[in-house]
Design a protein around this motif. Structure first.
Motif, PDB file in Angstrom:
ATOM      1  N   UNK A 249      -1.396  -1.274  -5.605  1.00 52.24           N
ATOM      2  CA  UNK A 249      -2.861  -1.244  -5.606  1.00 52.24           C
ATOM      3  C   UNK A 249      -3.329  -0.302  -6.712  1.00 52.24           C
ATOM      4  N   UNK A 250      -4.222  -0.787  -7.548  1.00 54.22           N
ATOM      5  CA  UNK A 250      -4.631   0.039  -8.682  1.00 54.22           C
ATOM      6  C   UNK A 250      -6.003   0.663  -8.483  1.00 54.22           C
ATOM      7  N   UNK A 251      -6.693   0.267  -7.425  1.00 51.48           N
ATOM      8  CA  UNK A 251      -8.063   0.757  -7.215  1.00 51.48           C
ATOM      9  C   UNK A 251      -8.063   1.783  -6.085  1.00 51.48           C
ATOM     10  N   UNK A 252      -8.596   2.958  -6.374  1.00 56.07           N
ATOM     11  CA  UNK A 252      -8.574   4.037  -5.377  1.00 56.07           C
ATOM     12  C   UNK A 252      -9.682   3.838  -4.343  1.00 56.07           C
ATOM     13  N   UNK A 253      -9.362   4.066  -3.100  1.00 56.55           N
ATOM     14  CA  UNK A 253     -10.392   4.114  -2.062  1.00 56.55           C
ATOM     15  C   UNK A 253      -9.955   5.105  -0.996  1.00 56.55           C
TER      16      UNK A 253
ATOM     17  N   UNK B  86       0.875  -1.172   0.000  1.00 54.95           N
ATOM     18  CA  UNK B  86       0.000   0.000   0.000  1.00 54.95           C
ATOM     19  C   UNK B  86       0.918   1.230   0.000  1.00 54.95           C
TER      20      UNK B  86
ATOM     21  N   UNK C 278       6.468   3.614  -7.534  1.00 54.74           N
ATOM     22  CA  UNK C 278       5.334   4.307  -8.163  1.00 54.74           C
ATOM     23  C   UNK C 278       5.682   4.823  -9.558  1.00 54.74           C
TER      24      UNK C 278
ATOM     25  N   UNK D 202      -5.543   6.036  -2.375  1.00 56.24           N
ATOM     26  CA  UNK D 202      -4.638   4.891  -2.440  1.00 56.24           C
ATOM     27  C   UNK D 202      -3.919   4.813  -3.786  1.00 56.24           C
ATOM     28  N   UNK D 203      -4.380   5.605  -4.730  1.00 56.20           N
ATOM     29  CA  UNK D 203      -3.775   5.589  -6.063  1.00 56.20           C
ATOM     30  C   UNK D 203      -3.476   7.039  -6.470  1.00 56.20           C
TER      31      UNK D 203
ATOM     32  N   UNK E  84       0.848   4.312  -1.303  1.00 57.57           N
ATOM     33  CA  UNK E  84       0.391   5.658  -0.956  1.00 57.57           C
ATOM     34  C   UNK E  84       0.320   5.835   0.556  1.00 57.57           C
TER      35      UNK E  84
END
Lengths: 616, 523
Positions: free
Chosen positions: A475-479, A393, A425, B255-256, A395
């Motif tokens: 991780x490619x999916x933003x949350x 993770x 990144x 997170x991205x 970020x």
């Protein structure tokens, strides 16, 4: 011959040299093998860059030079022997400086023991992992400057006030608050020597220097202008030892000159006198050695802190990914600090043992020691970044390490993490900036050169031992990140990256610690998806509790088989429990037989401490 | 005696070495049989084809083409050429000669010839780099904040003034003397260094520090109308009023991509009237169902421009719809003499821009609005897609400027003569913002930008802090850091702003909580 005579004149002899050698060797070995300067580096992470900008910045305030030098020498802590050598040399230089000062008491001579007491106090200070080298360097500079003053004053007494004023200002510029010691030493000197109005004027003219500096010359608070490098905040072991050192030096100068005056008054009637003279040489030798040993023992005992050392050792082993050594180090402990448990859990994961052996180690902090996000202290930030880095993770890891930069500065460990994260990144320009900065350090130069050389070659980056398995984990999916709910973040990570084994194991570990057995049961199929050949021990233990609690004889465990030994042990656990009226009565027996099982934790969950007491 | 001779010999040797070194260095290399390279040299920072102010400090650079020796000649129609050669690729021009060359060639081109010598001792010459020297000066100083990329905690924040004609940088205020307070939102009345304000959070206390023509004040702008202190701001041209937004800010993490993000859950616009020490507002700029922010006055003071977005209603338990909040450009007429407001006018709706507008800044001639446009929200410095746009108020033309990069372009400011703009750009790496300057010509074209020059052209390679809020000022700020520090600590002299009695109705009260905190134990 001439040298020997001059040595003798200075109160030195072969015996003295021999004693010094033994003491210094002991000092070096103590620092190297017991204190371990690497742990000081681990605690302080001294920031130093070999750039003009870094140097010039440090020339803009009083005491900046000492800060620069201590940052430079602090880099050697990274290498245990070199760090020990630096600390030993400082102790040695302190006794040399005291020798210089004692030479001004002629014909009074000082016993050897008086020469080394400052070194012993410095030895004690240097054993403290949070002690900053700037105090030692400031002290040495001040003693050196005072020696220069006395020599100059002895040579041409008329220039004494001017010389004092110049040296005091230089001393202030170099060592900040240590000018106070310089002034006090001079005042004591004046008490016993012929003084003029100019001497007093010179002192009075130095006293406002900090105020003038803070108002007009440097952008610095008045407090810092007065007390830079002095331990003026709080009553700590460091402040006690540091002020004792000052008081000792001032007292010895006072006594030395007092005896010199008395000796002069009795000129021709008595031979040269010793400070605390003992006529019986054998007795004197025994007394000296006894006092020395007692002092050293006292200082070492008062400065040793096994809890801090244990924490720092664990931290060091984790920082260098020495997972098995870390587990060996933690084995057998019944309780550990928050950070130690956190690092132990990381070590267990990296050794593939988290869900099999985590309860063989203390878990007295519950889920707090899995995530640390409930802590927002200077100490937890890089640890949080470590965990998110391990989890892929990036970020999150970036967030925590930037917080660490805000709070601890541009330290080597912080910059290393930033460089790697930006490489992962694909942000190579950012990575280059951090690597270029690390290239200007001493301990991390080689590391930075390695990555600067390969950073533009993706195929080399992909096979780099540090990074190879990290590229696949992004991780490619933003949350939206929930700092207050790390378990929810793990679920989100697993949704974004279903193959993330660490996220899954940590989630399961959190369920174990929170006694959420139903959730564990629901996730049994995931173990199969993740490729586990057997269900981990603690998971099986949890399933047995779940079955017992819900009075279920069979459970769908996705074709896994339950370990017979665990089942047998659980029967024994239940039988032992049935012998007692309640769990409180059973605790001692349970602890003896089952303290390394999950059942014991589930039965006797830890009472959560209110704060991070016991942590670093 | 022998020792004395030895010393003399040693000193003579040192002197000889130094003299020889100087002679060798000052000599021009023999450049013969030069091969022409049909391209421009690769320079860092990139200064090719730019327009520069006649009063800018030397644009030192690194030659990124590998060579054993470098030779550079800077020449123009008038003035003595400047030559430089070294084995080092860092080209550093003498500041005095540079200034003379630029002054003598105002409005004309200067040329940089770059020669490189390879390992076979062969010289090659790249295509000449031309710099167009503008007629118009840039403001003498730039003020900015320097800070580590901040997430939740801050430490080590300083506001600095940089002389643009030299490399001199001086601190205006640093939080090392302010109990680690946060300093932000420095602002000047029409680029006048004698009229400055900035905000202080944490440390000695939350306050607005105001320095106006030698008078220093410490003001608490919180009132019963606005629980939050003043935030984004702009001075009215009359110098007697400062428009502020008061915002309730929330921060979260992605997170991205860019990790940080910020949104407002509420905001209003208020006016601080300096002479009467009063906070006032009007329903038109503090609507309960709208979020008004980023006030900016027209140069004649008749209009207040601002950004506005509908305030989302968020059902309990749901996340704030941060990515569907779009700010639109508005303006409202205002009479400073009577404190009378007109009705808000929509200038650029979301339907036209397709994004969200932040930081509108009106050009000194009142013709253009320079603003940032990002996909959503109002915190453009954290939005990688944020770009600078220009609205021509005369023609209505609205366009993206050519100065943008693929990364964040955000906070900007106009020079006093309106011929230069400065803006924050993260084009280098996406993380660190740097000030970039662009010539803004009379046709409304912004030319290729260049980065704030540094004496060491490798400065930015290892500088790990970010530049915030570049603001032009016409001269040096005379208030000293010590004066401002004393002001900040003069808590007993803080003046509480009074609330305009006409504002009896409490319209909207964002609370004062902030997502950012001072680092508790910063080094």
């Amino acid at each position: 011959m001439k040298t020997a005579r001059s040595m003798k004149d200075n109160g030195l002899s072969l015996l003295t040299i021999g004693k010094s050698f033994i003491l210094l060797s002991g000092c070096f070995l103590y620092f190297w093998l017991w204190v371990n300067p690497t742990l000081i580096f681990q605690t302080q992470e001294p920031v130093f860059f070999s750039s003009n900008r870094f140097l010039l910045e440090h020339l803009t305030w009083p005491g900046g030079v000492v800060e620069y030098l201590s940052a430079l020498l602090g880099q050697f802590y990274y290498y245990p022997a070199a760090g020990a050598l630096v600390l030993t040399m400082i102790c040695w230089k302190a006794s040399i400086a005291m020798g210089w000062l004692y030479s001004f008491f002629k014909p009074v001579k000082a016993n050897y023991i008086f020469l080394v007491i400052p070194s012993i106090l410095l030895l004690g200070l240097s054993s403290l992992y949070t002690y900053n080298l700037s105090f030692s360097i400031g002290l040495l500079i001040t003693l050196f400057m005072f020696n220069l003053l006395l020599k100059g004053a002895a040579g041409i007494p008329a220039i004494r006030p001017l010389l004092f004023w110049i040296l005091a200002i230089v001393n202030y510029y170099l060592a900040g608050g240590f000018v106070i010691l310089f002034i006090l030493l001079y005042i004591i000197y004046l008490l016993f020597h012929y003084k003029k109005l100019f001497d007093i004027l010179a002192v009075l003219l130095v006293i406002p220097a900090p105020w003038i500096t803070a108002q007009y010359l440097a952008y610095i608070s008045l407090h810092d202008a007065c007390f830079t490098h002095l331990p003026v905040k709080g009553f700590t072991v460091i402040s006690v030892l540091a002020w004792s050192l000052w008081i000792y030096i001032l007292a010895i100068m006072f006594i030395g000159w007092l005896m010199q005056r008395r000796s002069a008054a009795a000129a021709g009637k008595e031979p040269a006198r010793y400070l605390l003279a003992l006529k019986n040489k054998t007795l004197a030798g025994i007394v000296q050695i006894s006092i020395l040993l007692l002092l050293i023992a006292g200082v070492i005992l008062s400065t040793g802190d096994s809890l801090v050392k244990s924490l720092l050792t664990t931290d060091y082993l984790a920082r260098h990914h020495q997972w098995q050594q870390l587990l060996d180090y933690q084995t057998g402990k019944s309780k550990s600090s928050l950070y130690e448990v956190f690092e132990t859990n990381r070590a267990l994961y990296h050794s593939g043992k988290l869900l099999d052996e985590m309860f063989a180690f203390p878990q007295n902090w519950g889920t707090n020691s899995l995530f640390l996000t409930t802590q927002f202290s200077e100490l937890s930030l890089l640890h949080n970044s470590d965990l998110d880095y391990d989890l892929g993770y990036y970020n999150g890891s970036l967030h925590w390490v930037y917080e660490a930069v805000s709070m601890r500065g541009e330290t080597g460990f912080n910059l290393q993490r930033l460089a790697l994260l930006h490489l992962l990144k694909g942000e190579k320009n950012s990575a280059r900036r951090y690597l270029s900065s690390l290239h200007n350090t001493i301990p991390f130069k080689k590391w930075a050169m390695h990555y600067l050389a390969i950073m533009n070659n993706d195929s080399l980056l992909q096979i780099d031992p540090e990074l190879q398995d990290k590229f696949t984990r992004s991780i490619s999916q933003d949350f939206m990140n929930y700092q207050s709910n790390p378990e929810a973040n793990l679920i989100n990570i697993l949704q974004a990256d279903p193959g993330n084994k660490m996220a899954f194991e940590y989630y399961m570990a959190a369920c174990l610690l929170n006694r959420q057995w139903g959730t564990i049961v629901k996730n049994i199929p995931v173990f199969r998806q993740m490729g586990y050949t057997n269900l981990p021990f603690h998971i099986q233990e949890a399933l047995l509790i779940y079955m017992a609690q819900n009075r279920i004889n069979t459970l769908d465990v996705s074709d896994y088989s339950m370990n017979i030994k665990i089942k047998t042990q659980f029967s024994a656990f239940q039988q032992l429990m049935s012998r007692f009226r309640n769990k409180t009565e059973a605790q001692t027996s349970m602890y003896e037989s089952f303290r390394h099982t999950y059942w014991y934790y589930a039965l006797y969950p830890p009472v959560q401490p209110n704060s991070a007491a016991g942590t670093r | 005696m022998i020792r004395t001779k030895k010393y003399i010999l040693l000193i003579a040797l040192i002197v000889l070495t130094v003299v020889c070194g100087c002679l060798l260095r000052s000599g021009e290399p023999e450049i013969e049989n030069v091969a022409d390279v049909d391209r421009l040299p690769v320079l860092e920072p990139d200064i090719t084809d730019i327009v520069i102010p006649p009063n800018i400090a030397p644009l030192n650079f690194k030659i990124m083409d590998k060579a054993g020796q470098y030779y550079v000649k800077l020449h123009a129609e008038d003035g003595a050429p400047i030559t430089w050669h070294s084995r080092n690729n860092k080209v550093i021009f003498p500041i005095q000669k540079w200034a003379e060359l630029l002054t003598e060639n105002r409005g004309r081109e200067i040329t940089i010839d770059v020669y490189c010598k390879d390992e076979n001792d062969l010289w090659s010459r790249y295509k000449p780099v031309t710099l167009q020297v503008a007629q118009e000066n840039i403001d003498d100083y730039l003020v900015y904040r320097i800070i580590h990329p901040a997430y939740r905690v801050w430490s080590n924040i300083g506001i600095y003034q940089r002389n643009l004609g030299t490399f001199e940088e001086k601190v205006i205020l640093h939080n090392k003397t302010l109990d680690n307070a946060c300093l932000n939102c420095h602002s000047f009345h029409q680029n006048n260094p004698q009229e400055m304000m900035l905000h202080l959070r944490g440390g000695p206390g939350t306050a607005l520090l105001l320095a106006q023509n030698g008078v220093l004040k410490n003001i608490n702008t919180r009132t019963t109308f606005n629980a939050s202190p003043a935030a984004y701001r702009d001075w009215h041209p009359n110098g007697k009023i400062i428009a502020f937004s008061v915002n309730k800010v929330a921060q979260f993490f992605h997170t991205v991509g860019e990790t940080r993000d910020v949104y407002d859950t509420a905001s209003d616009i208020v006016l601080y009237q300096i002479e009467s020490n009063t906070i006032t507002s009007a329903p038109q700029v503090s609507l309960p169902n709208q979020m008004e922010t980023y006030p900016a006055w027209s140069p004649d003071g008749r209009y207040l421009y601002f950004c506005r977005a509908p305030q989302p209603v968020v059902p309990e338990g749901q996340n704030f719809p941060y990515n569907s909040v779009f700010y639109e450009l508005m303006r409202i007429s205002y009479n400073a003499d009577t404190n009378e407001w007109g009705e808000p006018e929509m200038l650029l709706p979301h339907a036209v821009t397709g994004g969200s507008i932040t930081h509108p800044k009106i050009s000194p001639d009142g013709r253009y609005v320079l603003y940032c446009l990002c996909r959503y929200g109002n915190f453009s410095i954290y939005r990688p897609e944020s770009d600078l746009y220009l609205l021509d108020l005369e023609s209505g033309e609205n366009r993206r400027l050519s100065v943008n990069s693929e990364r964040t372009e955000s906070y900007h400011s106009w020079s006093g003569n309106g011929r230069w703009i400065v803006f924050s750009s993260k084009r280098q790496d996406g993380i660190m913002a740097r000030p970039f300057f662009s010539y803004f010509d009379s046709d409304g074209e912004a030319h290729k930008p260049f980065m704030l020059p540094q004496e060491d052209p490798g400065f930015y390679d290892t500088f790990l802090k970010t530049y915030n809020l570049p603001e032009f000022v016409a001269g040096p700020i005379t208030a000293t850091p010590q004066q401002l520090t004393r002001l900040a600590f003069a808590v007993d002299k803080v003046k509480n702003a009074a609330l305009d009695p006409r504002l009896s109705q409490h319209i909207d009260t964002p609370d004062a909580s902030s997502p950012w905190q001072s680092a508790p134990r910063a080094k």
